[in-house]
Each structure stands twice: as structure tokens, then as C-alpha cells.
Enzyme design. Structure first.
Site, short mmCIF file in Angstrom:
data_model
loop_
_atom_site.label_atom_id
_atom_site.label_comp_id
_atom_site.label_asym_id
_atom_site.label_seq_id
_atom_site.Cartn_x
_atom_site.Cartn_y
_atom_site.Cartn_z
NE ARG A 154 -3.82 -0.02 0.58
CZ ARG A 154 -4.65 -0.48 -0.38
NH1 ARG A 154 -4.73 0.12 -1.54
NH2 ARG A 154 -5.39 -1.56 -0.16
CG HIS B 295 -1.54 1.38 -8.33
ND1 HIS B 295 -1.68 2.37 -7.40
CD2 HIS B 295 -2.72 0.75 -8.38
CE1 HIS B 295 -2.90 2.32 -6.90
NE2 HIS B 295 -3.56 1.34 -7.49
CG ASP C 143 -11.22 4.15 -8.59
OD1 ASP C 143 -10.28 4.16 -9.41
OD2 ASP C 143 -11.56 3.13 -7.96
CD GLU D 206 -3.41 4.02 -10.18
OE1 GLU D 206 -3.64 2.91 -10.68
OE2 GLU D 206 -4.09 4.50 -9.26
O1 TA6 Z 1 -5.82 1.74 -9.64
C1 TA6 Z 1 -6.98 2.21 -9.03
C2 TA6 Z 1 -7.56 1.13 -8.17
O2 TA6 Z 1 -7.83 -0.03 -8.91
C3 TA6 Z 1 -8.79 1.65 -7.44
O3 TA6 Z 1 -9.99 1.23 -8.03
C4 TA6 Z 1 -8.62 1.22 -6.01
O4 TA6 Z 1 -9.30 0.07 -5.71
C5 TA6 Z 1 -7.13 1.10 -5.91
O5 TA6 Z 1 -6.63 0.79 -7.15
C6 TA6 Z 1 -6.54 0.22 -4.83
O6 TA6 Z 1 -6.87 -1.09 -5.01
P1 TA6 Z 1 -6.48 -2.16 -3.92
O7 TA6 Z 1 -7.01 -3.46 -4.43
O8 TA6 Z 1 -4.98 -2.13 -3.82
O9 TA6 Z 1 -7.12 -1.72 -2.64
#
Ligand code: TA6
Length: 290
Positions: free
Chosen positions: A63, A161, A205, A265
Site C-alpha cells: 500500500r 500504480h 477513481d 497511474e
Molecule cells: O488503480 C486504481 C484502483 O484499482 C482503485 O480502483 C482502487 O481500488 C485502488 O486501485 C486500490 O486497489 P487495492 O485493491 O490495492 O485496494
């Protein structure tokens, strides 16, 4: 030049720019720090998972920093080969092989079926080569090569990301996405491009389709970061969980940091990319910090 290497991380310093360093975890080949002259440019949660769990299906992407999405962004739905894979795929949940220095400014990491233990239902003999380069004191270049299977073509999504650290989302604007149509993942609707820069006062998002300009993250109307993707990285995702979203994420802490992170991203996610047998598909992005 590799400044230090241990069982889990590689720290890169380009001798021409000794005050900049980049730290990469072998887990996910995740860049977890980009430090320019003592100033950290990436958000990393205090409670991020920084290594594989057992069983591997319990592994979670880091994260923060720069996790790599491959071969599924998802939920893409109804796309046979990738449907069985978790959200964001397996590259961010696998421990990559460190392949050494490419030159004094770059290091390389490799992922193959043997070390990506999650890909049992996605049965292609792929190879990913990820190159991380410090190209100047304040520029970081990330390149992904997707090497095709020897016999069959395959489809994939790929996304860099990146969690950019900002002083305060309320005064942050993103330019370069004006007039680009997007899919809003919060409302699940297709939206027409807006004429104004993106401002943030709630969860965002969005999947912008067909972005071609340099994107800028501005604070108080001055650039903090510019983002220059290659034409093959034709989509841009903008995500920030805001406070409610951050509260739902066990590995996001401190919660108050929701105001200090925005993900912008670059990649190929609105549609799948395809790599033909024995061919290589390449995408790259360069970030400049101010
Ligand atoms: O890249 C954007 C995204 O897919 C969002 O929709 C949000 O869910 C984020 O990434 C984080 O996803 P995660 O599964 O790591 O909580």
C-alpha cells in the site's frame, strides 16, 4: 549504481546525482522510496505489507510506493484467461528476481512463471523485465518489457500504480487530462472529458482512456510532478481513497495521510494489450519532481 543490496531491497544511486536515491523491494518489484535531495516523493503506508504471505493467495500488494499491475487491472469481467486472477493481478504479489545493473543509472528486475506463484490459471510462458532508472537528479524512468510466449499470443493489462506524495489534496490539481473521456469507477458510468483540470475534494477513481499529453500534478498552481508516458501507456488512472476509503483499507495508515496521496497511474487498462509470440511489448513513463 547499486548503493546497497540486502535480502529484500535494492537501493539505487546514480553516481552523477548522489543526492537522489530509489529503493526497490524485490516483493512486487515495488519502488518504495524515491528520495530527491532529502525529500521523499512517494507515499508509503506505515502498515503496508512488504513481503509475501503464506499461502501466496493471502499476499497483498504494497500500500504505497509504486506497485505494478499485471496482467489484470480488473474487475475486467468476461475475459476468460484473466478472470481467475485477483484484482491487480499477480506481479505486485510476487517476489521478483533482481537481475543486476543495466548501466550506472538503471537496475533490472525479472518475473517469470517460475517466481509468480499466483499464475496457475493464466498459463503463458511470459517474461517481464522492469527497468528502474535515475535519469537525472529529479527524474525517474520506469520501463516495462513484456516478452511474449514462444507459441501463443496473450492479452494483458499493465499499470504503474504510483502513489505520489502531496502536501494537501485540497490545493492539488491535475492537468493534462482535460477533454479526455473516462470511466468513473465510483459511479460505474462513462463520462465525457471535462474542460477544467482535476481537483480533489472526495474519493476519485477514474480510468482516462487515450491520454497523450504530459500530465502535471500541481500544488498551489505550481508543478510538483510531471508525468510523461510512452504512447503505448495510453491510459491514465487517477485514484485517491479520501478519508472514507482510507478507513476501509486495513493497510492504510495513518488514516490522516489520505490528504497527502494521489495515485496517477500510467498503463494500458481500458482495453487489453496483446503480445504476439516471441515479440516484446514495451511501455514506459518518466516522472519529474519539482
Ligand atoms: O488503480 C486504481 C484502483 O484499482 C482503485 O480502483 C482502487 O481500488 C485502488 O486501485 C486500490 O486497489 P487495492 O485493491 O490495492 O485496494
Amino acid at each position: 549504481m547499486v548503493a546497497s543490496i540486502d535480502a529484500e531491497t535494492i537501493t539505487l544511486v546514480n553516481p552523477k546525482f548522489p543526492h537522489t536515491s530509489v529503493k526497490v523491494l524485490k516483493y512486487g518489484a515495488t519502488v518504495i522510496s524515491w528520495n530527491v535531495n532529502g525529500s521523499e516523493k512517494l507515499f508509503l503506508s506505515d502498515s503496508a505489507h512488504l513481503s509475501e504471505s503464506t499461502p501466496i493467495s493471502k499476499s497483498e500488494p504494497v500500500r504505497g510506493g509504486i506497485p505494478l499491475v499485471f496482467p489484470r487491472f480488473g474487475p475486467a469481467g468476461n475475459h476468460g484467461p484473466t478472470d481467475s486472477l485477483p484484482h491487480h493481478g499477480f506481479a505486485c504479489r510476487s517476489t521478483w528476481e533482481y537481475s543486476g545493473e543495466a548501466d550506472e543509472k538503471s537496475v533490472k528486475f525479472t518475473l517469470k512463471p517460475q517466481n509468480s506463484r499466483l499464475n496457475t490459471n493464466w498459463d503463458y510462458n511470459f517474461e517481464l523485465i522492469y527497468t528502474v532508472s535515475i535519469v537525472s537528479e529529479n527524474e525517474l524512468e520506469l520501463t516495462m518489457d513484456v516478452l511474449g510466449d514462444s507459441t501463443q499470443a496473450f492479452d494483458f493489462n499493465v499499470l504503474i500504480h504510483t502513489h505520489f506524495k502531496v502536501p494537501d489534496l485540497n490545493q492539488t490539481q491535475i492537468t493534462g487530462l482535460q477533454d479526455v473521456d473516462y470511466f468513473d469507477k465510483c459511479t460505474k458510468t462513462d463520462e465525457k472529458g471535462e474542460t477544467k483540470p482535476v481537483t480533489i475534494s472526495d474519493e476519485i477513481d477514474r480510468v482516462y482512456r487515450g491520454t497523450s499529453k504530459v500530465i502535471s500534478i500541481n500544488y498551489d498552481e505550481k508543478p510538483l510532478f510531471t508525468i510523461k508516458p510512452s504512447p503505448s501507456f495510453s491510459d491514465t488512472v487517477v485514484w485517491t481513497p479520501w478519508l472514507n476509503g482510507a478507513k476501509e483499507l486495513d493497510d492504510f495508515s495513518p488514516k490522516s495521510a489520505y490528504k497527502e496521496v494521489v495515485c496517477v497511474e500510467s498503463g494500458k487498462v481500458a482495453r487489453f494489450a496483446k503480445v504476439e509470440p516471441k515479440r516484446t511489448w514495451q511501455g514506459s513513463v518518466t516522472y519529474k519532481a519539482y
